[in-house]
Design a protein around this motif. Sequence first.
Motif, PDB file in Angstrom:
ATOM      1  N   LEU A 211       0.818  -1.209   0.000  1.00 34.72           N
ATOM      2  CA  LEU A 211       0.000   0.000   0.000  1.00 34.72           C
ATOM      3  C   LEU A 211       0.858   1.269   0.000  1.00 34.72           C
ATOM      4  N   GLY A 212       0.583   2.138  -0.972  1.00 36.92           N
ATOM      5  CA  GLY A 212       1.324   3.380  -1.107  1.00 36.92           C
ATOM      6  C   GLY A 212       2.615   3.233  -1.896  1.00 36.92           C
ATOM      7  N   PHE A 213       3.003   1.999  -2.189  1.00 34.49           N
ATOM      8  CA  PHE A 213       4.255   1.737  -2.915  1.00 34.49           C
ATOM      9  C   PHE A 213       3.998   0.684  -3.997  1.00 34.49           C
ATOM     10  N   GLU A 214       2.877   0.817  -4.696  1.00 29.48           N
ATOM     11  CA  GLU A 214       2.448  -0.178  -5.675  1.00 29.48           C
ATOM     12  C   GLU A 214       3.447  -0.359  -6.815  1.00 29.48           C
TER      13      GLU A 214
ATOM     14  N   LEU B 107      14.424  -3.242  -3.499  1.00 32.42           N
ATOM     15  CA  LEU B 107      15.561  -3.440  -4.394  1.00 32.42           C
ATOM     16  C   LEU B 107      15.473  -2.509  -5.599  1.00 32.42           C
ATOM     17  N   GLN B 108      14.327  -1.837  -5.763  1.00 31.13           N
ATOM     18  CA  GLN B 108      14.140  -0.930  -6.886  1.00 31.13           C
ATOM     19  C   GLN B 108      14.409   0.527  -6.509  1.00 31.13           C
ATOM     20  N   ASP B 109      14.257   0.850  -5.219  1.00 31.88           N
ATOM     21  CA  ASP B 109      14.482   2.214  -4.742  1.00 31.88           C
ATOM     22  C   ASP B 109      15.142   2.113  -3.373  1.00 31.88           C
TER      23      ASP B 109
ATOM     24  N   ALA C 282       4.570 -12.299  -1.891  1.00 28.40           N
ATOM     25  CA  ALA C 282       4.142 -11.521  -0.726  1.00 28.40           C
ATOM     26  C   ALA C 282       2.984 -10.611  -1.116  1.00 28.40           C
ATOM     27  N   ARG C 283       2.148 -10.311  -0.133  1.00 28.72           N
ATOM     28  CA  ARG C 283       1.032  -9.371  -0.322  1.00 28.72           C
ATOM     29  C   ARG C 283       0.790  -8.633   0.980  1.00 28.72           C
TER      30      ARG C 283
END
Length: 148
Positions: free
Chosen positions: A25-28, A50-52, A121-122
């Motif tokens: 949530l908030g980081f879709e 790992l992306q930011d 993960a979710r």
Amino acid sequence: MCLGEGRFMIQLLHERVVQFKGSLLGFEELNEFSITAVEEDSPYAYMQSLQDESIGFLVATPFIFHPDYTFEIEEKDKTLLELKSQEEVAVFNLVTIKEPFTQSTVNLLAPVIINLTNGQARQVVLPPKSNYGTSELLFREIPEKSGE
């Protein structure tokens, strides 16, 4: 699948990468996160994007701090995570760090569920009837002794 028992799943996920597929949530836009135990036998871990590299979270095993925490995983989430048994499930909650640390809060309304087998993960939002909030005290108040 009902959850309500506490285990140190952090060690099983230490230095693994999990895939959120846009459900955080908030980081879709962020999908891949590494999980790193804060220290051995700790109920805390760092969940680092790992992306930011500027995005990371402190997560905690909720059952250590809230032993009565329990909820049902909905069928759609079991399917998306490809869960086959309760033994595959790890549950964490995001921690908001406060000063002093004993005033830190935990989001019990939106747990992070991880399939230990495949790394899926979710973050899910529990129904309103769950009676959990987004800013529950991590450490419950310890009543003072009366001195009698």
